[in-house]
Design an enzyme around this catalytic site. Structure first.
Site, PDB file in Angstrom:
ATOM      1  N   GLY A  10      35.818  44.091  49.455  1.00 40.82           N
ATOM      2  CA  GLY A  10      36.185  44.300  48.050  1.00 40.82           C
ATOM      3  C   GLY A  10      34.999  43.973  47.148  1.00 40.82           C
ATOM      4  NE  ARG A  72      39.303  46.194  51.676  1.00 38.28           N
ATOM      5  CZ  ARG A  72      38.989  44.997  51.169  1.00 38.28           C
ATOM      6  NH1 ARG A  72      38.278  44.159  51.875  1.00 38.28           N
ATOM      7  NH2 ARG A  72      39.364  44.659  49.958  1.00 38.28           N
ATOM      8  N   GLY A 105      35.172  38.960  56.390  1.00 34.65           N
ATOM      9  CA  GLY A 105      35.173  40.050  57.370  1.00 34.65           C
ATOM     10  C   GLY A 105      33.778  40.615  57.587  1.00 34.65           C
ATOM     11  CB  ILE A 128      36.984  37.342  42.829  1.00 39.99           C
ATOM     12  CG1 ILE A 128      38.173  38.018  43.486  1.00 39.99           C
ATOM     13  CG2 ILE A 128      35.980  38.349  42.336  1.00 39.99           C
ATOM     14  CD1 ILE A 128      39.092  38.693  42.466  1.00 39.99           C
ATOM     15  CG  ASP A 129      40.537  36.055  46.771  1.00 40.85           C
ATOM     16  OD1 ASP A 129      40.559  36.571  45.642  1.00 40.85           O
ATOM     17  OD2 ASP A 129      41.170  36.518  47.738  1.00 40.85           O
ATOM     18  NE  ARG A 164      60.102  39.180  24.909  1.00 37.69           N
ATOM     19  CZ  ARG A 164      59.639  40.321  24.426  1.00 37.69           C
ATOM     20  NH1 ARG A 164      58.347  40.576  24.431  1.00 37.69           N
ATOM     21  NH2 ARG A 164      60.473  41.202  23.917  1.00 37.69           N
ATOM     22  CB  ILE A 274      41.669  43.633  34.909  1.00 39.81           C
ATOM     23  CG1 ILE A 274      42.195  44.989  34.443  1.00 39.81           C
ATOM     24  CG2 ILE A 274      41.015  42.872  33.753  1.00 39.81           C
ATOM     25  CD1 ILE A 274      43.312  44.909  33.430  1.00 39.81           C
ATOM     26  CD  GLN A 275      42.820  38.617  38.708  1.00 40.67           C
ATOM     27  OE1 GLN A 275      42.926  37.478  39.086  1.00 40.67           O
ATOM     28  NE2 GLN A 275      43.650  39.563  39.097  1.00 40.67           N
ATOM     29  NE  ARG A 276      37.686  43.585  43.854  1.00 40.45           N
ATOM     30  CZ  ARG A 276      38.414  44.167  44.809  1.00 40.45           C
ATOM     31  NH1 ARG A 276      39.357  43.489  45.428  1.00 40.45           N
ATOM     32  NH2 ARG A 276      38.192  45.408  45.150  1.00 40.45           N
TER      33      ARG A 276
END
Ligand SMILES: Nc1ncnc2c1ncn2[C@@H]1O[C@H](COP(=O)(O)OP(=O)(O)OP(=O)(O)O)[C@@H](O)[C@H]1O
Ligand SMILES: O=P(O)(O)OC[C@H]1O[C@](O)(CO)[C@@H](O)[C@@H]1O
Ligand SMILES: [Mg+2]
Length: 343
Positions: A10, A72, A105, A128-129, A164, A274-276
């Site tokens: 990724g 990948r 990987g 990113i993780d 909310r 969006i985070q990447r």
């Protein structure tokens, strides 16, 4: 010396900064030539490469994505796959070494190519993780946390306007670092991570106590979070190229459960890729640049089968085999610390 660069797995903000750091280091400190393999290992197996000059990396530190593309692809598969075919291709192209920039990987594949066929390869960790054990932080993580924190800040104002409960889902397949850091930074009232299953009763208790104080509850959940009765992470989008379930959607499952049990109108937001995307933060640009430079030094040191890594504030070299054995999970003490702020 001619080095082949590739980006695999990724994508991640900072990949281009690694490429630039490596090329500038090689060109300025040595007389290195560079080529890039397109689309990760696919470029190696299919001999799809392009020259990379100093000119090509101009302004790249701040550019998101990867100019080389990513995939990948498994380098042991296909007609040109496997160490023997790859070594033949490298010899014919006059390439002395590969710098593989990727996650667990990609790095495992790199190490196998070295162990099983002596392919001269150096790894650069990306994710990113932040789930790679051998590095204190990986580039891309800080950027993802910034983006998620901004999302929390934005959700908070609309949540307050309507009273909310907002449930924000962030990435984190096996570990909850993005949720933990963005949740702490944004003042979330509950942070749900894969390492710490929580019951829906406990989640609702936190949500109700927030409402009792007159606030709009904000819950951050990592995509890999499970309720105690779930045997695996929520997935309804099929499998990825490596046959793993595509995660995503746990927030959409939790929000109606919270609404039903507490009576508080609830909404789910899935932040997703969006985070990447987009520009890396200054921290990630610096880290990625330093890792790229160190990878070139590791090539000149013939540190094959190893990867560069951040230890404290220093860039070091460690064995990929050691680095990919287990995951960098959120320790209990870090979760306990964050938990004081819940509810
Ligand atoms: N044990 C392995 N042996 C050979 N190839 C592997 C191995 N593990 C993974 N790969 C190959 O490396 C590719 C990249 O791995 P993966 O898709 O997990 O991305 P990654 O580099 O870990 O990044 P991400 O953080 O996005 O998962 C895989 O698609 C697969 O083809
Ligand atoms: O880009 P893809 O294949 O959808 O991968 C998504 C996965 O990649 C990551 O962003 C990084 O490993 C995970 O958080 C997420 O589960
Ligand atoms: Mg992976």
């Amino acid at each position: 010396m001619k080095i082949g660069l590739l980006t695999s797995g990724g994508d991640c903000p900072g990949l281009n900064a690694v490429i630039r750091g490596a090329v500038l280091k090689g060109v300025i400190s040595h007389t290195t030539e560079f080529v890039g393999f397109r689309w990760g290992w696919r470029g190696v197996v299919e001999r799809d490469l392009m020259p990379i000059t100093r000119h090509d990396v101009r302004g790249l530190a701040r550019q998101g994505g990867t100019i080389l593309g990513s995939s990948r692809t498994n380098p042991f598969e296909g007609e040109g796959g496997g160490p023997e075919n790859i070594q033949r291709m490298l010899d014919e192209e006059g390439i002395d070494a590969i710098i593989a920039i990727g996650g667990e990987g990609t790095l495992t594949a790199a190490r196998r190519l070295y162990d099983e066929g002596g392919i001269k390869v150096i790894g650069v960790p990306k994710t990113i993780d932040n789930d790679l054990l051998a590095t204190d932080y990986s580039f891309g993580f800080d950027t993802a946390v910034e983006i998620a924190t901004e999302a929390i800040d934005r959700l908070r104002t609309t949540a307050d306007s309507h009273g909310r409960c907002m449930v924000l889902e962030v990435m984190g397949r096996h570990v909850g670092w993005i949720a933990l850091h963005s949740g702490m930074a944004g003042g979330a009232h509950a942070i749900l991570i894969p390492e710490q299953p929580q019951s829906i009763e406990q989640i609702c208790e936190w949500v109700e106590s927030v409402r009792e104080r007159g606030r709009a509850p904000l819950v951050v959940v990592a995509e890999g979070f499970t309720l105690p009765d779930m045997t695996e992470a929520h997935s309804h989008k099929g499998l990825d190229a490596f046959n793993r379930p595509r995660l995503g959607g746990i927030a959409e499952m939790l929000a109606p459960m919270i609404e039903e049990r507490t009576g508080i109108e609830s909404r789910a937001t899935v932040l997703g890729h969006i985070q990447r995307g987009g520009e890396p933060t200054a921290y990630d640009r610096v880290l990625a640049t330093r890792l790229g430079m160190a990878a070139v030094e590791a090539v000149y040191d013939e540190s094959w089968g190893n990867m560069v890594t951040l230890r404290g504030t220093e860039i070091k070299t460690v064995s990929i085999a050691e680095a990919t054995g287990s995951l960098n999970t959120v320790p209990q003490s870090r979760y306990d610390e964050a938990r004081i702020l819940f509810g």
